[in-house]
Design a protein around this motif. Structure first.
Motif, PDB file in Angstrom:
ATOM      1  N   GLN A 108      12.464  12.459 -16.650  1.00  7.60           N
ATOM      2  CA  GLN A 108      13.827  12.950 -16.715  1.00  7.60           C
ATOM      3  C   GLN A 108      13.918  14.447 -16.443  1.00  7.60           C
ATOM      4  O   GLN A 108      14.818  14.916 -15.766  1.00  7.60           O
ATOM      5  CB  GLN A 108      14.422  12.630 -18.096  1.00  7.60           C
ATOM      6  N   PHE A 109      12.947  15.229 -16.970  1.00 10.27           N
ATOM      7  CA  PHE A 109      13.049  16.669 -16.809  1.00 10.27           C
ATOM      8  C   PHE A 109      12.811  17.106 -15.374  1.00 10.27           C
ATOM      9  O   PHE A 109      13.089  18.241 -15.014  1.00 10.27           O
ATOM     10  CB  PHE A 109      12.068  17.397 -17.742  1.00 10.27           C
ATOM     11  N   ALA A 110      12.281  16.216 -14.536  1.00  8.60           N
ATOM     12  CA  ALA A 110      11.949  16.600 -13.170  1.00  8.60           C
ATOM     13  C   ALA A 110      13.069  16.300 -12.180  1.00  8.60           C
ATOM     14  O   ALA A 110      12.941  16.595 -11.015  1.00  8.60           O
ATOM     15  CB  ALA A 110      10.678  15.884 -12.722  1.00  8.60           C
ATOM     16  N   VAL A 111      14.167  15.689 -12.643  1.00  7.99           N
ATOM     17  CA  VAL A 111      15.258  15.362 -11.742  1.00  7.99           C
ATOM     18  C   VAL A 111      15.902  16.652 -11.253  1.00  7.99           C
ATOM     19  O   VAL A 111      16.242  17.535 -12.026  1.00  7.99           O
ATOM     20  CB  VAL A 111      16.302  14.485 -12.452  1.00  7.99           C
ATOM     21  N   LYS A 112      16.088  16.746  -9.931  1.00  4.06           N
ATOM     22  CA  LYS A 112      16.553  18.013  -9.367  1.00  4.06           C
ATOM     23  C   LYS A 112      18.024  18.266  -9.626  1.00  4.06           C
ATOM     24  O   LYS A 112      18.855  17.355  -9.582  1.00  4.06           O
ATOM     25  CB  LYS A 112      16.293  18.051  -7.859  1.00  4.06           C
ATOM     26  N   ALA A 113      18.349  19.523  -9.874  1.00  8.18           N
ATOM     27  CA  ALA A 113      19.729  19.953  -9.972  1.00  8.18           C
ATOM     28  C   ALA A 113      20.310  20.046  -8.573  1.00  8.18           C
ATOM     29  O   ALA A 113      19.628  20.482  -7.640  1.00  8.18           O
ATOM     30  CB  ALA A 113      19.806  21.306 -10.664  1.00  8.18           C
ATOM     31  N   LYS A 114      21.577  19.650  -8.431  1.00 10.34           N
ATOM     32  CA  LYS A 114      22.227  19.704  -7.122  1.00 10.34           C
ATOM     33  C   LYS A 114      23.114  20.930  -6.979  1.00 10.34           C
ATOM     34  O   LYS A 114      23.968  20.993  -6.105  1.00 10.34           O
ATOM     35  CB  LYS A 114      23.012  18.417  -6.876  1.00 10.34           C
ATOM     36  N   SER A 115      22.888  21.897  -7.847  1.00 13.11           N
ATOM     37  CA  SER A 115      23.528  23.209  -7.727  1.00 13.11           C
ATOM     38  C   SER A 115      22.738  24.175  -8.608  1.00 13.11           C
ATOM     39  O   SER A 115      21.984  23.756  -9.496  1.00 13.11           O
ATOM     40  CB  SER A 115      24.998  23.156  -8.175  1.00 13.11           C
ATOM     41  N   ILE A 116      22.888  25.447  -8.331  1.00 14.04           N
ATOM     42  CA  ILE A 116      22.234  26.481  -9.134  1.00 14.04           C
ATOM     43  C   ILE A 116      23.303  27.493  -9.514  1.00 14.04           C
ATOM     44  O   ILE A 116      23.780  28.251  -8.660  1.00 14.04           O
ATOM     45  CB  ILE A 116      21.102  27.188  -8.348  1.00 14.04           C
ATOM     46  N   ASN A 117      23.698  27.518 -10.777  1.00  9.40           N
ATOM     47  CA  ASN A 117      24.762  28.451 -11.150  1.00  9.40           C
ATOM     48  C   ASN A 117      24.216  29.877 -11.219  1.00  9.40           C
ATOM     49  O   ASN A 117      23.007  30.098 -11.359  1.00  9.40           O
ATOM     50  CB  ASN A 117      25.460  28.035 -12.449  1.00  9.40           C
ATOM     51  N   ALA A 118      25.113  30.839 -11.106  1.00 12.69           N
ATOM     52  CA  ALA A 118      24.720  32.247 -10.987  1.00 12.69           C
ATOM     53  C   ALA A 118      23.908  32.735 -12.180  1.00 12.69           C
ATOM     54  O   ALA A 118      22.923  33.478 -12.022  1.00 12.69           O
ATOM     55  CB  ALA A 118      25.972  33.105 -10.811  1.00 12.69           C
ATOM     56  N   LYS A 119      24.286  32.315 -13.380  1.00 13.87           N
ATOM     57  CA  LYS A 119      23.584  32.760 -14.585  1.00 13.87           C
ATOM     58  C   LYS A 119      22.134  32.271 -14.588  1.00 13.87           C
ATOM     59  O   LYS A 119      21.206  33.034 -14.879  1.00 13.87           O
ATOM     60  CB  LYS A 119      24.329  32.265 -15.817  1.00 13.87           C
ATOM     61  N   ASP A 120      21.935  30.987 -14.267  1.00 12.45           N
ATOM     62  CA  ASP A 120      20.582  30.427 -14.228  1.00 12.45           C
ATOM     63  C   ASP A 120      19.752  31.085 -13.130  1.00 12.45           C
ATOM     64  O   ASP A 120      18.559  31.360 -13.306  1.00 12.45           O
ATOM     65  CB  ASP A 120      20.637  28.916 -13.989  1.00 12.45           C
ATOM     66  N   TRP A 121      20.388  31.323 -11.979  1.00 15.99           N
ATOM     67  CA  TRP A 121      19.693  31.938 -10.855  1.00 15.99           C
ATOM     68  C   TRP A 121      19.195  33.341 -11.221  1.00 15.99           C
ATOM     69  O   TRP A 121      18.038  33.697 -10.978  1.00 15.99           O
ATOM     70  CB  TRP A 121      20.609  32.005  -9.643  1.00 15.99           C
ATOM     71  N   SER A 231       7.516  24.035 -15.168  1.00 14.47           N
ATOM     72  CA  SER A 231       7.183  24.704 -16.423  1.00 14.47           C
ATOM     73  C   SER A 231       8.174  25.812 -16.748  1.00 14.47           C
ATOM     74  O   SER A 231       8.602  25.977 -17.901  1.00 14.47           O
ATOM     75  CB  SER A 231       5.765  25.277 -16.332  1.00 14.47           C
ATOM     76  N   LEU A 232       8.567  26.572 -15.730  1.00 17.73           N
ATOM     77  CA  LEU A 232       9.547  27.642 -15.933  1.00 17.73           C
ATOM     78  C   LEU A 232      10.897  27.094 -16.373  1.00 17.73           C
ATOM     79  O   LEU A 232      11.565  27.675 -17.226  1.00 17.73           O
ATOM     80  CB  LEU A 232       9.705  28.446 -14.639  1.00 17.73           C
ATOM     81  N   ASN A 233      11.296  25.968 -15.783  1.00 14.71           N
ATOM     82  CA  ASN A 233      12.554  25.340 -16.184  1.00 14.71           C
ATOM     83  C   ASN A 233      12.543  24.993 -17.666  1.00 14.71           C
ATOM     84  O   ASN A 233      13.514  25.238 -18.386  1.00 14.71           O
ATOM     85  CB  ASN A 233      12.794  24.074 -15.360  1.00 14.71           C
ATOM     86  N   LYS A 234      11.443  24.438 -18.113  1.00 18.69           N
ATOM     87  CA  LYS A 234      11.343  24.022 -19.509  1.00 18.69           C
ATOM     88  C   LYS A 234      11.364  25.218 -20.448  1.00 18.69           C
ATOM     89  O   LYS A 234      12.015  25.191 -21.501  1.00 18.69           O
ATOM     90  CB  LYS A 234      10.072  23.197 -19.717  1.00 18.69           C
ATOM     91  N   PHE A 237      15.086  27.128 -19.716  1.00 20.55           N
ATOM     92  CA  PHE A 237      16.348  26.402 -19.888  1.00 20.55           C
ATOM     93  C   PHE A 237      16.277  25.265 -20.898  1.00 20.55           C
ATOM     94  O   PHE A 237      17.296  24.616 -21.160  1.00 20.55           O
ATOM     95  CB  PHE A 237      16.814  25.865 -18.533  1.00 20.55           C
ATOM     96  N   GLY A 238      15.102  24.998 -21.425  1.00 21.13           N
ATOM     97  CA  GLY A 238      14.981  23.985 -22.457  1.00 21.13           C
ATOM     98  C   GLY A 238      15.154  22.572 -21.947  1.00 21.13           C
ATOM     99  O   GLY A 238      14.880  22.264 -20.789  1.00 21.13           O
ATOM    100  N   LYS A 239      15.636  21.699 -22.811  1.00 20.15           N
ATOM    101  CA  LYS A 239      15.762  20.278 -22.495  1.00 20.15           C
ATOM    102  C   LYS A 239      17.059  20.008 -21.751  1.00 20.15           C
ATOM    103  O   LYS A 239      18.135  19.940 -22.347  1.00 20.15           O
ATOM    104  CB  LYS A 239      15.700  19.443 -23.770  1.00 20.15           C
ATOM    105  N   ARG A 240      16.951  19.861 -20.451  1.00 18.32           N
ATOM    106  CA  ARG A 240      18.094  19.522 -19.609  1.00 18.32           C
ATOM    107  C   ARG A 240      17.761  18.269 -18.814  1.00 18.32           C
ATOM    108  O   ARG A 240      16.600  17.991 -18.549  1.00 18.32           O
ATOM    109  CB  ARG A 240      18.407  20.649 -18.629  1.00 18.32           C
ATOM    110  N   LYS A 241      18.809  17.547 -18.426  1.00 16.26           N
ATOM    111  CA  LYS A 241      18.581  16.378 -17.594  1.00 16.26           C
ATOM    112  C   LYS A 241      18.167  16.779 -16.185  1.00 16.26           C
ATOM    113  O   LYS A 241      17.383  16.098 -15.539  1.00 16.26           O
ATOM    114  CB  LYS A 241      19.852  15.515 -17.539  1.00 16.26           C
ATOM    115  N   ARG A 242      18.708  17.905 -15.698  1.00 12.37           N
ATOM    116  CA  ARG A 242      18.450  18.323 -14.316  1.00 12.37           C
ATOM    117  C   ARG A 242      18.003  19.781 -14.303  1.00 12.37           C
ATOM    118  O   ARG A 242      18.653  20.637 -14.906  1.00 12.37           O
ATOM    119  CB  ARG A 242      19.700  18.140 -13.454  1.00 12.37           C
ATOM    120  N   HIS A 243      16.905  20.016 -13.601  1.00 11.20           N
ATOM    121  CA  HIS A 243      16.359  21.362 -13.514  1.00 11.20           C
ATOM    122  C   HIS A 243      16.263  21.827 -12.070  1.00 11.20           C
ATOM    123  O   HIS A 243      16.296  21.031 -11.139  1.00 11.20           O
ATOM    124  CB  HIS A 243      14.981  21.413 -14.176  1.00 11.20           C
ATOM    125  N   ILE A 244      16.145  23.129 -11.919  1.00 10.90           N
ATOM    126  CA  ILE A 244      16.048  23.724 -10.592  1.00 10.90           C
ATOM    127  C   ILE A 244      14.709  23.368  -9.955  1.00 10.90           C
ATOM    128  O   ILE A 244      13.646  23.566 -10.550  1.00 10.90           O
ATOM    129  CB  ILE A 244      16.197  25.254 -10.679  1.00 10.90           C
TER     130      ILE A 244
END
Length: 335
Positions: A108-121, A231-234, A237-244
Motif C-alpha cells: 500500500q505504501f508504494a502506490v504512486k501519488a498522481k500529484s505532488i502538492n507544493a508543500k510536500d515538494w 524510505s524518504l516518503n515514510k 510523510f508518515g503513513k499515507r496511501k499514496r507516496h511520491i
C-alpha cells in the motif's frame, strides 16, 4: 462462466439481495459523479445515470483506490445487480485480477501519488538538498526533470538534446510504441520556454541516467532510487496511501499541462500517447495543476498524429480489450 453467474445469484439471501441493490444504486451515483468530474457528463444517460458497461469500466479502472475488502464487496454487489449476464460473469471471474493484479500488487505504501502538492515538494527537495546519500542528488534531478518534461523514468535512457532551427528540442524515444499506444516511435519536446537553470537540470539528469545505462547499471540505480524515495516518503510523510514516486512527476506534469489550457491532443503529444483520452483519464488531473509551470510545447505535426476518440468509444473499446484479453488467457490456460 454463465453457469457460475446464475449460481452466484441463486445463493444470495433476500437481505443480501436487498443490500446489494441499495449499494449498487449508491455506486451508480458515485460513478456518475466521477464521470462528471472528468468532464465526461455527455457520455452518461439523459438523467446522468451510468450504463452497466460504464459502471463496470469505472469499477475495474478506478475503484482500486479503495481497500481490497471494499472493492470485493462492490464487485459482488454489481455482479448481482446488473442485467448483462455476460458482463457480470466477466467481472465475477476477472474483475479483481484486472484491478488488483492479486499477488503482484505493490504494498500500500508504494502506490504512486498522481500529484505532488507544493508543500510536500518543498519538504522533499529541502531534505534532498541537505542529504548526502548516494542517490539523493540523482533522485532530486530525476524528479525535477520529470516535472519539466513529463517523461516516463525509463525514457531518459534514450533521449537527447538537439539544436534545431526552431530552438532546443528534447528528442525522446517513446517507451510504449506498441499497439498504437504512442504517437510514433519518437516525440520532440520543444524547450523554448525554459531558462538556463531548467536546461541545466535536464542535461544533468540525462548525464546521470545515460552514464548508468551505458555502464549496465541503470536497473540497479532505478531500484536503489525507488527504495530510497520510498524510505524518504515514510520518514517525511508518515503513513499515507499514496507516496511520491519517480513516476509521480509525470502525473504532475500532466496536471500542469491541463491547467495551462493545452488541448487534449497537445497534452497527449507531449506525453507520447497515441490516443487523446489516455492522459485525460489516467494521469494527473487539472485541479491539481500549477499555473505557469509548463515551459514546453509539442511539435504540431506530432499533435496531428494523436487519435481523437469519443469518450464513449474510448471507454467501451478499453473494456472490450480487457474482456477479450482475459477470455483469450482463459482459453489458452484450458489447453
Amino acid at each position: 462462466m454463465l453457469d457460475e453467474f446464475v449460481l452466484a445469484r441463486k445463493t444470495k439471501t433476500e437481505k443480501t439481495q436487498s443490500d446489494y441493490m441499495k449499494m449498487v444504486q449508491r455506486l451508480r451515483q458515485q460513478a456518475s459523479r466521477w464521470y462528471i468530474r472528468q468532464g465526461l457528463e455527455h457520455v452518461l444517460q439523459s438523467d446522468n445515470t451510468v450504463s452497466d458497461e460504464q459502471l463496470v469500466y469505472w469499477l475495474v479502472s478506478y475503484a482500486p483506490e479503495v481497500s481490497k475488502q471494499t472493492y470485493t464487496l462492490y464487485k459482488s454487489a454489481i455482479v448481482f445487480a446488473i442485467q448483462n449476464e455476460e458482463l457480470a460473469s466477466f467481472l465475477m471471474n476477472y474483475g479483481s485480477e484486472l484491478s488488483y493484479k492479486s499477488k503482484d500488487r505493490a504494498p500500500q505504501f508504494a502506490v504512486k501519488a498522481k500529484s505532488i502538492n507544493a508543500k510536500d515538494w518543498q519538504k522533499l527537495i529541502a531534505h534532498l538538498d541537505k542529504a548526502n546519500g548516494q542517490w539523493d542528488k540523482i533522485i532530486k534531478r530525476w524528479l525535477q526533470a520529470g516535472l519539466l518534461c513529463g517523461l516516463r523514468p525509463v525514457e531518459w535512457t534514450q533521449s537527447e538534446l538537439l539544436d534545431t532551427p526552431n530552438g532546443l528540442v528534447l528528442h525522446v524515444k517513446n517507451a510504449k510504441n506498441t499497439n498504437g499506444r504512442s504517437n510514433g516511435e519518437y516525440r520532440d519536446i520543444v524547450l523554448s520556454g525554459m531558462n538556463d537553470n531548467d536546461i541545466a537540470i535536464i542535461k544533468e539528469n540525462l548525464e546521470n541516467i545515460q552514464l548508468a545505462s551505458k555502464n549496465g547499471e541503470y536497473e540497479n540505480m532505478l531500484v536503489c532510487c525507488q527504495n530510497r524515495l520510498r524510505s524518504l516518503n515514510k520518514s517525511l510523510f508518515g503513513k499515507r496511501k499514496r507516496h511520491i514516486t519517480l513516476y509521480s512527476a509525470r502525473h504532475q506534469f500532466s496536471a500542469d499541462a491541463k491547467r495551462s489550457g493545452m488541448k487534449r491532443e497537445e497534452v497527449s503529444a507531449l506525453m507520447g500517447h497515441g490516443v487523446d483520452k489516455t492522459a485525460i483519464l489516467h494521469y494527473g488531473k487539472k485541479q491539481y495543476g500549477r499555473s505557469g509551470a509548463i515551459k514546453v510545447k509539442p511539435k504540431q505535426e506530432q499533435v496531428a498524429t494523436v487519435k481523437r476518440t469519443s469518450d464513449r468509444a474510448f471507454m467501451e473499446s478499453r473494456l472490450a480489450v480487457l474482456r477479450a484479453t482475459k477470455q483469450m488467457e482463459h482459453q489458452i490456460n484450458k489447453k
